[in-house]
Design a protein around this motif. Structure first.
Motif, short mmCIF file in Angstrom:
data_model
loop_
_atom_site.label_atom_id
_atom_site.label_comp_id
_atom_site.label_asym_id
_atom_site.label_seq_id
_atom_site.Cartn_x
_atom_site.Cartn_y
_atom_site.Cartn_z
N VAL A 115 43.22 55.24 49.90
CA VAL A 115 41.83 54.92 50.23
C VAL A 115 41.38 53.64 49.52
CG1 VAL A 115 39.49 55.85 50.29
CG2 VAL A 115 41.43 57.39 50.40
N ASP A 116 41.89 53.41 48.30
CA ASP A 116 41.46 52.23 47.53
C ASP A 116 42.25 50.97 47.87
OD1 ASP A 116 43.80 53.05 46.37
OD2 ASP A 116 43.08 52.96 44.31
N GLY A 117 43.07 51.00 48.92
CA GLY A 117 43.73 49.79 49.39
C GLY A 117 45.17 49.59 48.98
N HIS A 118 45.78 50.54 48.30
CA HIS A 118 47.19 50.42 47.94
C HIS A 118 48.05 50.72 49.16
CE1 HIS A 118 45.66 50.75 43.85
NE2 HIS A 118 46.80 50.23 43.45
N GLU A 119 49.08 49.94 49.32
CA GLU A 119 50.06 50.18 50.36
C GLU A 119 51.40 50.37 49.66
OE1 GLU A 119 51.97 47.51 53.84
OE2 GLU A 119 49.79 47.45 53.66
N TYR A 147 48.60 45.61 46.49
CA TYR A 147 47.20 45.91 46.20
C TYR A 147 46.48 44.61 45.87
CZ TYR A 147 43.13 47.85 43.83
OH TYR A 147 41.85 48.16 43.45
N LYS A 148 45.48 44.27 46.65
CA LYS A 148 44.66 43.07 46.43
C LYS A 148 45.52 41.83 46.17
CE LYS A 148 40.55 45.33 44.63
NZ LYS A 148 39.64 45.45 43.50
N GLU A 149 46.42 41.54 47.08
CA GLU A 149 47.30 40.37 47.02
C GLU A 149 48.27 40.40 45.84
OE1 GLU A 149 44.90 36.87 47.16
OE2 GLU A 149 43.86 37.52 48.96
N LYS A 150 48.40 41.53 45.18
CA LYS A 150 49.37 41.69 44.10
C LYS A 150 50.53 42.53 44.65
CE LYS A 150 48.84 42.69 39.37
NZ LYS A 150 48.24 43.47 38.31
N VAL A 151 51.74 42.02 44.49
CA VAL A 151 52.92 42.71 44.99
C VAL A 151 53.80 43.10 43.81
CG1 VAL A 151 54.94 42.57 46.48
CG2 VAL A 151 52.85 41.38 47.13
#
Length: 144
Positions: A32-36, A52-56
């Motif tokens: 829900v908080d945007g983690h894939e 997550y937020k452009e962090k890989v």
């Protein structure tokens, strides 16, 4: 007598990992908080990619399977790209060594219970997709 007890204890504790040696699966989770999160697991070892937020991040380690529960034990972590923002929740998530997912299959849908890093948030129920075989004894969640 002490050696016998120690051998029995080690045998009992190694059963989940020995069970995982017969597994090969892919697990995909969108939170829900945007983690894939995508986990590639094969014979007791796993590699995951978390966005997550452009962090890989790439995480590697070992996994064990006991009934409907998967235990991921991190051995290494690499941040492939970073946006240089500090968040306490992300710091706790990145430095966690053990992650536990409890799977539940209802009408062909996979629900995953995950204990969060921040104890104030408790247990999160996520939707996921799993393809493959979890282990020698567990195959009820496979979608081929």
């Amino acid at each position: 007598m002490k050696k016998l007890v120690l051998i029995i204890l080690i045998s009992f504790l190694s059963f989940p990992w020995l069970n995982a040696l017969g597994g090969k699966f892919n697990l995909t989770i969108n939170t829900v908080d945007g983690h894939e999160m995508t986990f590639y697991a094969d014979r007791g070892r796993f590699k995951s990619q978390i966005i997550y937020k452009e962090k890989v991040k790439e995480v590697r380690g070992y996994y064990a399977v006991l009934f409907d529960t998967i235990y991921f034990i991190k051995s290494s972590r690499h941040i492939l790209s970073d946006n240089n923002t500090f968040e306490l929740h992300e710091y706790l998530r990145e430095n966690r060594i053990l992650t536990i997912f409890k799977l539940k299959n209802e009408d062909g849908h996979i629900f995953i219970k995950k204990i969060e890093e921040d104890p104030r948030t408790g247990v999160t129920i996520l939707n996921g997709e799993i393809k493959g075989k979890l282990g020698y004894l567990v195959n009820i969640y496979a979608n081929n």
